[in-house]
Scaffold this motif. Structure first.
Motif, PDB file in Angstrom:
ATOM      1  N   THR A   1      42.844  35.099  38.760  1.00 50.10           N
ATOM      2  CA  THR A   1      43.804  35.628  39.737  1.00 50.10           C
ATOM      3  C   THR A   1      44.630  36.751  39.108  1.00 50.10           C
ATOM      4  O   THR A   1      44.818  37.812  39.706  1.00 50.10           O
ATOM      5  CB  THR A   1      44.716  34.497  40.254  1.00 50.10           C
ATOM      6  N   ALA A   2      45.077  36.527  37.896  1.00 51.06           N
ATOM      7  CA  ALA A   2      45.852  37.566  37.202  1.00 51.06           C
ATOM      8  C   ALA A   2      45.023  38.842  37.053  1.00 51.06           C
ATOM      9  O   ALA A   2      45.510  39.960  37.282  1.00 51.06           O
ATOM     10  CB  ALA A   2      46.292  37.063  35.828  1.00 51.06           C
ATOM     11  N   LEU A   3      43.764  38.655  36.693  1.00 52.00           N
ATOM     12  CA  LEU A   3      42.898  39.817  36.522  1.00 52.00           C
ATOM     13  C   LEU A   3      42.656  40.509  37.853  1.00 52.00           C
ATOM     14  O   LEU A   3      42.667  41.738  37.950  1.00 52.00           O
ATOM     15  CB  LEU A   3      41.553  39.393  35.911  1.00 52.00           C
ATOM     16  N   GLY A   4      42.459  39.726  38.894  1.00 45.45           N
ATOM     17  CA  GLY A   4      42.241  40.299  40.228  1.00 45.45           C
ATOM     18  C   GLY A   4      43.444  41.077  40.692  1.00 45.45           C
ATOM     19  O   GLY A   4      43.322  42.177  41.232  1.00 45.45           O
ATOM     20  N   GLN A   5      44.607  40.508  40.457  1.00 44.00           N
ATOM     21  CA  GLN A   5      45.844  41.195  40.856  1.00 44.00           C
ATOM     22  C   GLN A   5      46.004  42.509  40.096  1.00 44.00           C
ATOM     23  O   GLN A   5      46.277  43.546  40.678  1.00 44.00           O
ATOM     24  CB  GLN A   5      47.050  40.297  40.585  1.00 44.00           C
TER      25      GLN A   5
ATOM     26  N   VAL B   1      36.100  44.754  30.067  1.00 46.96           N
ATOM     27  CA  VAL B   1      37.123  45.255  29.139  1.00 46.96           C
ATOM     28  C   VAL B   1      38.156  46.088  29.916  1.00 46.96           C
ATOM     29  O   VAL B   1      39.363  46.004  29.666  1.00 46.96           O
ATOM     30  CB  VAL B   1      36.487  46.067  27.990  1.00 46.96           C
ATOM     31  N   GLY B   2      37.648  46.844  30.894  1.00 48.79           N
ATOM     32  CA  GLY B   2      38.557  47.647  31.726  1.00 48.79           C
ATOM     33  C   GLY B   2      39.550  46.768  32.467  1.00 48.79           C
ATOM     34  O   GLY B   2      40.751  47.070  32.527  1.00 48.79           O
ATOM     35  N   ALA B   3      39.076  45.662  33.008  1.00 51.27           N
ATOM     36  CA  ALA B   3      39.973  44.750  33.725  1.00 51.27           C
ATOM     37  C   ALA B   3      41.002  44.160  32.772  1.00 51.27           C
ATOM     38  O   ALA B   3      42.195  44.046  33.092  1.00 51.27           O
ATOM     39  CB  ALA B   3      39.159  43.639  34.394  1.00 51.27           C
ATOM     40  N   LEU B   4      40.541  43.807  31.571  1.00 47.12           N
ATOM     41  CA  LEU B   4      41.463  43.236  30.580  1.00 47.12           C
ATOM     42  C   LEU B   4      42.481  44.262  30.106  1.00 47.12           C
ATOM     43  O   LEU B   4      43.639  43.923  29.805  1.00 47.12           O
ATOM     44  CB  LEU B   4      40.665  42.692  29.378  1.00 47.12           C
ATOM     45  N   THR B   5      42.050  45.526  30.087  1.00 45.12           N
ATOM     46  CA  THR B   5      42.955  46.596  29.672  1.00 45.12           C
ATOM     47  C   THR B   5      44.160  46.699  30.609  1.00 45.12           C
ATOM     48  O   THR B   5      45.258  47.088  30.196  1.00 45.12           O
ATOM     49  CB  THR B   5      42.190  47.938  29.630  1.00 45.12           C
ATOM     50  N   LEU B   6      43.933  46.338  31.862  1.00 51.78           N
ATOM     51  CA  LEU B   6      45.046  46.378  32.810  1.00 51.78           C
ATOM     52  C   LEU B   6      46.111  45.353  32.440  1.00 51.78           C
ATOM     53  O   LEU B   6      47.274  45.488  32.798  1.00 51.78           O
ATOM     54  CB  LEU B   6      44.534  46.120  34.231  1.00 51.78           C
ATOM     55  N   LEU B   7      45.692  44.309  31.732  1.00 57.82           N
ATOM     56  CA  LEU B   7      46.662  43.306  31.282  1.00 57.82           C
ATOM     57  C   LEU B   7      47.289  43.674  29.941  1.00 57.82           C
ATOM     58  O   LEU B   7      48.431  43.361  29.673  1.00 57.82           O
ATOM     59  CB  LEU B   7      45.989  41.930  31.161  1.00 57.82           C
ATOM     60  N   ASN B   8      46.499  44.299  29.096  1.00 53.23           N
ATOM     61  CA  ASN B   8      47.014  44.697  27.772  1.00 53.23           C
ATOM     62  C   ASN B   8      46.289  45.960  27.341  1.00 53.23           C
ATOM     63  O   ASN B   8      45.176  45.913  26.840  1.00 53.23           O
ATOM     64  CB  ASN B   8      46.795  43.566  26.754  1.00 53.23           C
ATOM     65  N   LYS B   9      46.943  47.067  27.571  1.00 51.07           N
ATOM     66  CA  LYS B   9      46.295  48.349  27.349  1.00 51.07           C
ATOM     67  C   LYS B   9      45.892  48.560  25.902  1.00 51.07           C
ATOM     68  O   LYS B   9      44.796  49.017  25.597  1.00 51.07           O
ATOM     69  CB  LYS B   9      47.226  49.482  27.793  1.00 51.07           C
ATOM     70  N   GLY B  10      46.774  48.170  24.983  1.00 54.54           N
ATOM     71  CA  GLY B  10      46.510  48.457  23.568  1.00 54.54           C
ATOM     72  C   GLY B  10      45.509  47.498  22.953  1.00 54.54           C
ATOM     73  O   GLY B  10      44.820  47.842  21.996  1.00 54.54           O
ATOM     74  N   ASP B  11      45.391  46.306  23.534  1.00 55.69           N
ATOM     75  CA  ASP B  11      44.586  45.263  22.882  1.00 55.69           C
ATOM     76  C   ASP B  11      43.909  44.416  23.963  1.00 55.69           C
ATOM     77  O   ASP B  11      44.287  43.264  24.211  1.00 55.69           O
ATOM     78  CB  ASP B  11      45.529  44.406  22.002  1.00 55.69           C
TER      79      ASP B  11
ATOM     80  N   PRO C   1      41.529  36.729  43.544  1.00 55.18           N
ATOM     81  CA  PRO C   1      41.069  36.636  42.164  1.00 55.18           C
ATOM     82  C   PRO C   1      39.697  37.274  41.964  1.00 55.18           C
ATOM     83  O   PRO C   1      38.997  37.551  42.945  1.00 55.18           O
ATOM     84  CB  PRO C   1      40.980  35.127  41.907  1.00 55.18           C
ATOM     85  N   LEU C   2      39.355  37.495  40.698  1.00 59.63           N
ATOM     86  CA  LEU C   2      37.976  37.895  40.408  1.00 59.63           C
ATOM     87  C   LEU C   2      37.057  36.781  40.879  1.00 59.63           C
ATOM     88  O   LEU C   2      37.473  35.638  41.036  1.00 59.63           O
ATOM     89  CB  LEU C   2      37.782  38.115  38.899  1.00 59.63           C
ATOM     90  N   PRO C   3      35.773  37.120  41.099  1.00 60.25           N
ATOM     91  CA  PRO C   3      34.838  36.087  41.558  1.00 60.25           C
ATOM     92  C   PRO C   3      34.722  34.945  40.549  1.00 60.25           C
ATOM     93  O   PRO C   3      35.000  35.130  39.349  1.00 60.25           O
ATOM     94  CB  PRO C   3      33.493  36.820  41.663  1.00 60.25           C
TER      95      PRO C   3
END
Lengths: 631, 631
Positions: A502-506, A410-420, A513-515
């Motif tokens: 890759t987006a998440l890794g970046q 969830v933390g990694a996803l938060t980097l892509l969309n903090k609010g959701d 990228p993530l593994p």
């Protein structure tokens, strides 16, 4: 049949052969031919008028002495396997609940609350008011709620009911499978399977499902309480395979399942580095992990994984392992004899799990730190007896990224969309970059060429843009084969999946990228994956049995795996197993588990020993669900 | 081998043969040859790498795939059997605890507290203050204490700790076998016996003992709570054997173990007598008992016992049984098919015990009376379909005296010595009129000619002036064979024993001596015998393992019997079993159970299939203890 696809294991197997030491593969071969009745599940030993055996092909008796049919016998045996698996996971959980209680009561100074945020989250989730409570008070309340979940009560097991969708709860109520206590669910299955109690195969299967949902609670408890006590895992880079043993170090393996002692050893080891060096080990103390205690250490401390499951004996056969400290579960009794053939000190620590030939140093929370040091000193002492001529450490080791707790994801996803944070995941599922999600779990099994099921399936699924999660021995297999890396993503992921990882890794500031596969922890940590699925289902407003989420245990071996597989099916997941569980003696049961159950819970078992074909079936199941969702 | 020594059973077996209906003996024969590995206990199916089997004679593999030895495998299997037996007894107890709670809360009007004195005694024994509490409040407190005993806690299981000598408690503490929860003890055994947990055979056996002590608590709870709810048994004269079926009545058999429903049926049946008569059954409704539900009904209501255990199918084969209502345990699944061959209505009542082919009328405390009537009406309705040409009721029935609760026995002794009721018993033991006491328990087993073990042993022991107690199927066997009578005392008792039983009979105002064997109830009621032994031990100031008290299960069959046998040994009793339990595959385990355990608990197993030889060994054990006591 090849014994293993892992180069390090194969190298050490040559040592075993040279030294004429029988490892599990040899002992398994010596058991051939195995009893067909047992394999089919039609052998009943539940009273002393037996054993009764039923040939499902109609040769010989068609009923047990009491009149039990093959259907009844298979269902009873399956029920007992689920009960045993549940007892194991929840025994581990109860142990941690008692540790947390001692921590809260100030009786276990080595066990402070490491993750207060998780404590608060868990308390809130199960309905314990957090306001106005000190951390100790809250810890005590959570520990007491955890212990209460083992006893029969009028309300559902809290750790089961609070970690699923409302749709699942409705379904479980509908079919009468809501557990109201973990220990009581186990006892109920044991009662129902004694002589002359439940003879209705479907009724027995539902008792198994109820117990399996208690197993889900036990697993979830174990994860939650370990996170509270030892910290919720964060991303970590380490290494995997027998090459992590170090000829210049005192090598101590942490083996078993419960982090309760191993975590303290991990915290303590560096204090004895100098002592190890004085004893001639220039690299100090080197902790390595085996099985799920290894996974726990990897997830929280970056301790490298030496090996898992069927290859655990090989760690000793390297001649470089100075001590192996074990807690419980999946620890081969053979280690007692094997350790005696080497300088390796095998140390049992739990009163409920002793092994002939091992030294026993009893664990207690009250003196955990002291015990941890005593164990490390035993390792250092054994190092002095190591015979350098017998040391054969394979060079193989792979970079391994782990630490993918629900919170990490969830933390990694938060980097892509903090609010959701779930939105990017859901968007990518909807747009097809991610076709679906597959959780790999379960053991290695000596019947399957080690790791072949896991790696073949993962590569197939990754190519089809299925997001892969893994726990337990499955994660171990992927680690050994270098699949928990960015490189593996680059090599094996389909374009859509590669893009997302890759987006998440970046976003996470990684160089790649993530593994390819996210290592979520030990086998109880399958509940981390369940939590992600529940969050997605709740956000989408659909139940779990509609999501394009599947599970696979291609090399399952233990009764614990049977319990987990059963709750995965009850949770609504198409669930693959790569070995044939002992149910084929009843066409009825086999059909219920693979077909009819779908009408009840949405999930069902897929049994297929061929990894490529199995992966195809999972992709098909994912495709069907996507279609039904209109995506 | 003869199938049965009982004339009625033999008569009906001829019907079975004529009708070509396979009964348990036929199905058992069809199972031959049975698997030797299973019989010896060396087959392990506790993971999906098995089944692994070890030939104890050294032909073939000597280790399971994981490295488990025959010792480990046998100990694990034995542990699981004890866990299952414990789950059955304590499941029954938990059911009654919930009934008592509902009674106390006013939710179960059909369940008033029948025995307030027993309620107060039990409350006082487990440390619940009785003063100032209403009966309802006290019942609630006892029910809650009972339910609390299932959960793991810091204190011992109350129903185990409060019903043994201090010496036993010290011994149990010394060997770490004090259970702190019933369900948790079961779960612990299931955990310890999963793949890679406990491999130490002696450690595993001790886990089994701990669980068996939880079984003792479960049995004791079941007895206590049944007495509170349904009344403590008093002496009663009735009849036993298939001849108690009445061609002119609606015959309804109460089968299973828990009196929770059958007692209400017993209270209700007469209300439907007229209805039965209207349907053509001039004798009205005739309730008969089978297995331990039968024993419960006999003990409290004088309901005649039709049959027990291996011969349960024969009740249907008389063609005169209109309904068989079952709860749980020891109910052959074959009854479903058999009942369909006759007009007999087989009615299952418990959600945890369904049988294919049976009608299910779900029991609940809230509507027990209503359900009881519905069941009786089903019997009356089925009576209308009875085919008189198929009715073959054997004429055999024996007078049967029962109702020998601890309270009854103490009551009888009080007539001899009001101030010190145990004195006459102890005096007669000391002076040798009574050489010792033997409790007969356990099942029939299709491997043993029905009842032959029980009756031969009882006659041998009675001749040697051993006071005989019986429960369960053992009591059933004695009933069928007319041994629960004054006449049997006159015929078989040695002079000393005869004198004592005659004096007691006279004091009680009977026309003759007390019966040769005192029927103490169902299999959970073995705890009644234990209570007598504990009282004697406490009065003498010696521990149980010093008393000339022994136990025997000459025809044991179920896992419950294994649990009871284990607690009998832990209680310090030389305990005979007449069938070979599945342990011979490990010389170590066999030796520990028959010899080494004596050094720990004082009790030990005697395995002997020959009743005369076995009786001799028990007399020898009694003699040895008498000598050690200096009497």
């Amino acid at each position: 049949m090849e014994r293993s696809t892992d180069a390090a294991s194969r190298a050490v197997l040559q040592i075993a052969e040279r030294e004429a030491y029988d490892v599990i593969w040899d002992r398994f071969e010596a058991q051939a031919p195995q009893c067909g009745f047992g394999e089919l599940g039609t052998c009943c030993r539940n009273c002393m008028q037996g054993p009764c055996r039923i040939d499902p092909f109609g040769e010989g008796a068609t009923l047990g002495a009491c009149g039990a049919t093959a259907d009844t016998i298979v269902a009873r045996n399956l029920g007992r396997a689920i009960a045993a698996g549940t007892a194991a996971h929840s025994g581990h959980a109860k142990h941690l609940a008692n540790t947390l209680l001692k921590s809260a009561e100030g009786k276990a100074p080595d066990y402070p609350i490491k993750d207060e945020a998780k404590l608060k989250t868990v308390a809130a989730r199960i309905g314990i008011p957090t306001e106005g409570k000190s951390i100790q008070e809250l810890a005590k309340a959570v520990a007491e709620a955890a212990l209460a979940d083992f006893s029969e009560k009028e309300t559902p097991v809290a750790w089961a009911a609070s970690n699923v969708t409302q749709g699942r709860i409705d379904t479980f109520v509908k079919y009468g499978v809501v557990p109201t206590g973990i220990d009581s669910a186990i006892s109920e299955v044991m009662h129902r399977t004694t002589y002359g109690v439940d003879a209705d195969p479907v009724n027995l299967l539902l008792a198994g499902v109820k117990c399996a949902l208690a197993d889900y609670a036990g697993c979830h408890l174990a994860t939650d309480l370990a996170d509270i006590l030892f910290g919720t895992p964060k991303p970590v880079v380490s290494a995997a395979n027998l090459g992590v043993l170090n000829a210049d170090a005192v090598n101590i393996a942490l083996h078993g399942h419960n982090p309760v002692l191993s975590d303290i050893i991990a915290q303590t080891a560096s204090e004895l580095d100098e002592k190890a060096k004085s004893a001639g080990a220039s690299a100090g103390v080197n902790l390595v992990g085996i099985c799920c205690t290894g996974n726990e250490g990897l997830m929280r401390h970056g301790i490298p994984s030496a090996t898992h499951s069927v290859s655990q004996e090989l760690a000793v056969l390297t001649g470089a392992l100075d001590a192996m400290v074990v807690d419980y579960q999946c620890i081969m009794p053979s280690l007692g004899t094997l350790a005696e053939c080497y300088h390796t000190k095998l140390i049992t620590t739990m009163p409920i799990a002793k092994i002939p030939g091992a030294s026993h140093i009893e664990f207690s929370e009250e003196k955990a730190g002291e015990t941890a040091k005593e164990i490390i000193r035993e390792g250092i002492e054994a190092f002095g007896r190591r015979d350098p001529k017998r040391v054969n450490i394979p060079s193989h080791q792979s970079t391994t990224m782990a630490g993918f707790s629900t919170e990490t994801i969830v933390g990694a996803l938060t980097l892509l969309n903090k609010g959701d944070p779930l939105k990017p995941l859901i968007d990518n599922i909807v747009n097809g970059n991610i076709q679906g999600v597959c959780l790999f779990a379960g053991c290695n099994n000596v019947r399957v060429t080690q790791d072949s099921g896991f790696t073949s399936m993962a590569k197939e699924l990754a190519k089809q843009n299925v997001l892969l999660l893994a726990t337990g021995c499955g994660a171990g297999a992927f680690g050994r084969h270098g699949l928990l890396t960015s490189d593996a993503t680059k090599e094996y992921a389909g374009d859509g999946l590669k893009g997302v990882l890759t987006a998440l890794g970046q976003a996470a500031g990684l160089e790649g990228p993530l593994p390819l596969i996210l290592h979520m922890g030990s086998c109880v940590d399958n509940t981390r994956a369940a939590d992600v699925a529940v969050a997605v289902a709740n956000k989408l407003g659909v139940d779990l049995d509609k999501l394009p989420v599947v599970a696979s245990a291609p090399e399952a071996a233990t009764e614990k795996a049977i319990a987990i597989g059963t709750w995965a099916v009850a949770a609504g997941l198409p669930t693959h197993v790569g070995i044939v569980p002992p149910v084929l003696g009843s066409a009825t049961i086999a059909k219920v588990l693979t077909e009819d159950v779908k009408g009840l819970f949405g999930g069902y078992f897929i049994v297929d020993a061929d990894p490529v074909s199995a992966a195809g079936k999972l992709v098909e199941a994912i495709g069907k669900r996507r279609k039904e969702l209109g995506i």
